[in-house]
Design a protein around this motif. Sequence first.
Motif, PDB file in Angstrom:
ATOM      1  N   THR A  94     -92.854   8.085  42.107  1.00  0.00           N
ATOM      2  CA  THR A  94     -93.316   7.959  43.522  1.00  0.00           C
ATOM      3  C   THR A  94     -92.935   9.430  43.976  1.00  0.00           C
ATOM      4  N   THR A  95     -93.626   9.844  45.232  1.00  0.00           N
ATOM      5  CA  THR A  95     -93.980  11.142  45.491  1.00  0.00           C
ATOM      6  C   THR A  95     -93.218  11.398  46.737  1.00  0.00           C
ATOM      7  N   SER A 125     -99.822   9.340  43.728  1.00  0.00           N
ATOM      8  CA  SER A 125    -100.652  10.252  43.005  1.00  0.00           C
ATOM      9  C   SER A 125    -101.649  10.825  43.732  1.00  0.00           C
ATOM     10  N   ASP A 126    -102.091  12.176  43.066  1.00  0.00           N
ATOM     11  CA  ASP A 126    -103.067  13.006  44.000  1.00  0.00           C
ATOM     12  C   ASP A 126    -104.539  12.785  43.462  1.00  0.00           C
ATOM     13  N   THR A 131     -99.256  14.529  39.095  1.00  0.00           N
ATOM     14  CA  THR A 131     -97.992  14.287  39.883  1.00  0.00           C
ATOM     15  C   THR A 131     -97.294  13.158  39.651  1.00  0.00           C
ATOM     16  N   SER A 132     -98.100  11.984  39.141  1.00  0.00           N
ATOM     17  CA  SER A 132     -97.175  10.705  39.154  1.00  0.00           C
ATOM     18  C   SER A 132     -96.848  10.310  37.638  1.00  0.00           C
TER      19      SER A 132
END
Length: 215
Positions: A94-95, A125-126, A131-132
């Motif tokens: 998670t971001t 996610s982007d 990123t994830s």
Amino acid sequence: DEWYMGSEFQDPYSYGQFKNLVSPGDIRHQVKGYASYNLPLGRNGRWLQRSKNLDYLVGGWTLSGDVNYHTGLPMAAVGATNGYPSWSQTFANTTGVSLANHFKHLDLANLSDPSNQYFSPAAFSDQTLSTSNPMYGQLGNQLPYSNTWRGFANYNEDLSVVKHFSFGPEGRFKGSIRGEFFDLLNRHQYSGINESYTSPQFGNVTSVSGNRKGQ
């Protein structure tokens, strides 16, 4: 719970991290209720007692209803797209973006419509998959289930109307007429929250069920 291919756990060697884990069937808050009311009409009631013919119409009716309201069930962690041979699974990271429910309405004709979103895809996610996914050799930062990651609440009301009556010599024969209504208020139950972050509908609600039924 066992650790095996398809298990809910990423790592069987770090059970300490599961101290805040909740069961997938955990319901934090639930209200159930049932009521039954005999209408005070006809021979055994308070009003309209003296007419035998009228009693056939208005006497012996009972109204019953039940309600069941509960908060949403925990949702499973979002899986990562990379994994390890003979390993159960890995979770996406998670971001830090809020996982709060911001669903507005469901457009079944366009499942990618932003109004269908249950949670923001940016929380995971982007959409470039940069990123994830945890780095190789690492695991994701989610718990399999948690209190802060839950689906829709459930609301339901049912109603029944029953008339009991007797006929024949000294009322030896018994009968009843019954009407039952399920999901009385015709509530919709939204579901199908897409948790595959490679999907264009990631984060979106994709289905709905529930309708009033009577018999």
